[in-house]
Scaffold this motif. Structure first.
Motif, PDB file in Angstrom:
ATOM      1  N   VAL A 218      18.191   5.874  30.669  1.00  0.00           N
ATOM      2  CA  VAL A 218      17.288   6.618  29.947  1.00  0.00           C
ATOM      3  C   VAL A 218      18.473   7.531  29.361  1.00  0.00           C
ATOM      4  O   VAL A 218      19.129   7.940  29.286  1.00  0.00           O
ATOM      5  CB  VAL A 218      16.253   7.104  30.338  1.00  0.00           C
ATOM      6  CG1 VAL A 218      15.578   8.001  29.620  1.00  0.00           C
ATOM      7  CG2 VAL A 218      15.260   6.457  31.384  1.00  0.00           C
ATOM      8  N   VAL A 219      17.762   7.063  27.943  1.00  0.00           N
ATOM      9  CA  VAL A 219      19.160   7.999  26.754  1.00  0.00           C
ATOM     10  C   VAL A 219      18.492   8.408  26.236  1.00  0.00           C
ATOM     11  O   VAL A 219      16.761   8.757  24.847  1.00  0.00           O
ATOM     12  CB  VAL A 219      19.947   6.562  25.622  1.00  0.00           C
ATOM     13  CG1 VAL A 219      20.665   7.196  24.581  1.00  0.00           C
ATOM     14  CG2 VAL A 219      20.769   5.385  26.686  1.00  0.00           C
ATOM     15  N   ARG A 220      18.522  10.136  25.704  1.00  0.00           N
ATOM     16  CA  ARG A 220      18.062  10.675  24.986  1.00  0.00           C
ATOM     17  C   ARG A 220      18.809  10.715  22.690  1.00  0.00           C
ATOM     18  O   ARG A 220      19.624  10.403  22.648  1.00  0.00           O
ATOM     19  CB  ARG A 220      18.215  12.159  25.295  1.00  0.00           C
ATOM     20  CG  ARG A 220      17.404  13.560  24.335  1.00  0.00           C
ATOM     21  CD  ARG A 220      17.645  14.589  24.531  1.00  0.00           C
ATOM     22  NE  ARG A 220      19.080  14.779  25.295  1.00  0.00           N
ATOM     23  CZ  ARG A 220      19.560  15.722  24.144  1.00  0.00           C
ATOM     24  NH1 ARG A 220      19.504  16.055  22.855  1.00  0.00           N
ATOM     25  NH2 ARG A 220      20.586  15.727  24.696  1.00  0.00           N
ATOM     26  N   VAL A 221      17.530   9.991  21.989  1.00  0.00           N
ATOM     27  CA  VAL A 221      17.901   9.910  20.684  1.00  0.00           C
ATOM     28  C   VAL A 221      18.607  10.797  20.520  1.00  0.00           C
ATOM     29  O   VAL A 221      17.608  11.556  20.201  1.00  0.00           O
ATOM     30  CB  VAL A 221      16.745   8.737  20.837  1.00  0.00           C
ATOM     31  CG1 VAL A 221      17.817   8.013  19.362  1.00  0.00           C
ATOM     32  CG2 VAL A 221      16.752   7.392  21.982  1.00  0.00           C
ATOM     33  N   GLN A 222      19.479  10.687  19.971  1.00  0.00           N
ATOM     34  CA  GLN A 222      20.238  11.549  18.664  1.00  0.00           C
ATOM     35  C   GLN A 222      19.873  10.987  17.115  1.00  0.00           C
ATOM     36  O   GLN A 222      19.261  12.429  16.597  1.00  0.00           O
ATOM     37  CB  GLN A 222      20.851  12.264  19.178  1.00  0.00           C
ATOM     38  CG  GLN A 222      21.223  12.610  19.905  1.00  0.00           C
ATOM     39  CD  GLN A 222      22.971  13.270  20.429  1.00  0.00           C
ATOM     40  OE1 GLN A 222      23.781  12.896  20.235  1.00  0.00           O
ATOM     41  NE2 GLN A 222      23.382  14.611  20.912  1.00  0.00           N
ATOM     42  N   ALA A 223      20.018   9.640  16.862  1.00  0.00           N
ATOM     43  CA  ALA A 223      20.349   9.416  15.993  1.00  0.00           C
ATOM     44  C   ALA A 223      19.713   8.251  15.574  1.00  0.00           C
ATOM     45  O   ALA A 223      19.950   6.922  16.236  1.00  0.00           O
ATOM     46  CB  ALA A 223      21.588   9.317  14.941  1.00  0.00           C
ATOM     47  N   CYS A 224      18.779   7.210  14.497  1.00  0.00           N
ATOM     48  CA  CYS A 224      18.929   5.895  14.722  1.00  0.00           C
ATOM     49  C   CYS A 224      18.429   6.045  13.361  1.00  0.00           C
ATOM     50  O   CYS A 224      17.749   5.944  12.440  1.00  0.00           O
ATOM     51  CB  CYS A 224      17.808   5.624  15.391  1.00  0.00           C
ATOM     52  SG  CYS A 224      16.933   4.322  15.155  1.00  0.00           S
ATOM     53  N   GLY A 225      19.326   5.063  12.694  1.00  0.00           N
ATOM     54  CA  GLY A 225      19.403   5.128  11.418  1.00  0.00           C
ATOM     55  C   GLY A 225      17.377   3.536  11.805  1.00  0.00           C
ATOM     56  O   GLY A 225      17.402   2.463  12.298  1.00  0.00           O
TER      57      GLY A 225
END
Ligand code: APR
Ligand code: ZN
Ligand code: ZN
Length: 361
Positions: A33-40
């Motif tokens: 599980v990844v805590r997303v910091q940025a997504c284009g």
């Protein structure tokens, strides 16, 4: 324990996306599980919403992302909680013929997380490109995570997860651009302009940017194009030949995905030059070339899928170059936006006035 977070979901073909509460299970074996910091925001997300990829609605959109690993399941050795990672579309198997022959880019047994993220009512979500990162947290296969220098800006790093990697990789991996080469890039959107940057990184002496939009050509110039050609006002084949002493370019990169630009790419290359096709055509498109020209011009006609990238090799390398100021990924971040603004970003993308809008959390 499963967690509830906010995510951008496309429920039905052609309908505007909406923020929904989604359920992210604990990682199972081989998952993270990844805590997303940025997504284009990429064209492919819009394509999913429009039903152009498949009909597996509802989709959890977003796939150009960087973030921090929060937890991992049993047997995960690739990454650990706290690692800063860039996500890629598919974990490779390491066992198939392609993997064993050293070409994991062409692995035919790739995988994503086995468990599904769901809506509150239990409806299973289809994550875009096996990622689904327009969400505060997402569940992926651990092999989709590549650890990179945590000092890098997440907004810039995430871009390597898709379009920018496709363009840079088309130049440095597929096109094998070398020092002193002349390179023409046809179509200078996000992907084409990344190819311009890749060509410059590889040491190309001449980089000719071709587009029908002067704004895009200006950007290409600021990223390292040495010449620009507006193919509405000049024949791009003639122009590229003229700019290369009458020969044509050593490497021509097509980043539009239309028959006329495929054909231009073919004829704009030098004898024995390389054509790299990155633009994705639609199933109905055809080109009609004299076989004698295919034969007589020699060289190579290659297609580039995800920039022929090897995340484990290319992501950390490109992040290092970025950290050293030798690769300007920030130039691709036109604006940073909130998760609630994805629909607006689609509109801006449609008008062609951004390289990338990036959701930051
Ligand atoms: N000749 C030259 N340039 C053109 C032409 C043409 N006939 N038609 C369109 N273009 C230019 C547009 O002006 C734009 O700058 O091509 C560019 C396309 O850029 P984007 O729409 O931003 O698309 P991008 O995300 O860069 O992707 C390009 O690569 O990976 C594939 O699926 C992707 O096929 C798409 C292509
Ligand atoms: Zn993409
Ligand atoms: Zn494999």
């Amino acid at each position: 324990m499963a967690q509830q977070v906010q995510g951008v979901v496309a429920r039905a073909k052609g309908e505007p996306v909406a923020i929904e509460t989604i359920v992210v299970p604990d990682p199972g074996p081989g998952e993270a599980v990844v805590r997303v910091q940025a997504c284009g925001v990429c064209h492919t997300d819009l394509h999913y919403r429009e039903g152009g990829i498949n009909d597996d609605f509802p989709f959890l959109l977003g796939h150009e992302a960087a973030g921090v690993v929060e937890s991992v399941g049993d047997g995960v050795t690739e990454v650990a909680p706290g690692d800063f990672v860039i996500l890629n579309w598919r974990a490779v198997c390491g066992q198939c013929r392609a993997c064993l022959r050293g070409r994991p880019q062409y692995c035919f047994d790739t995988h994503n997380a086995k468990q599904k993220m769901t809506l509150l009512d239990g409806t299973e979500l289809s994550p875009a490109l096996g990622i689904g990162a327009f969400a505060e947290k997402t569940l992926v296969a651990a092999g989709q995570c590549t650890k990179v220098d945590p000092a890098a800006s997440p907004a810039a790093a995430g871009l390597l997860g898709c379009g920018v990697m496709a363009g840079i990789g088309a130049a440095i991996n597929t096109g094998n651009v070398g020092r002193g080469d002349s390179v023409a890039v046809i179509g200078c959107g996000g992907v084409g302009n990344a190819a311009v940057v890749g060509a410059r990184l590889a040491g190309a002496a001449k980089i000719i940017a071709v587009d029908i939009d002067d704004k895009k050509l200006e950007t290409a110039k600021s990223l390292g194009a040495t010449h620009t050609v507006n193919s509405r006002s000049a024949d791009p084949i003639e122009a590229v030949r003229e700019l290369t002493g009458g020969h044509g370019a050593d490497v021509v990169i097509e980043a539009v995905g239309r028959p006329e630009t495929y054909e231009q790419a073919f004829y704009a290359r030098d004898l024995a030059g390389t054509v790299v096709l990155v633009g994705v055509p639609t199933p109905d498109m055809r080109i009609d070339l004299p076989l004698l020209d295919v034969f007589g011009r020699g060289g190579a006609l290659k297609s580039s899928w995800y920039g022929d990238c090897l995340p484990s090799r290319d992501f950390p390398m490109l992040i290092d170059l970025y950290q050293q100021g030798r690769l300007d990924l920030d130039a691709f971040v036109t604006e940073t936006i909130a998760l609630t603004d994805v629909e607006k970003a689609f509109e801006r993308m449609h008008h062609g006035d951004v390289l990338r809008s990036v959701v930051v959390f």
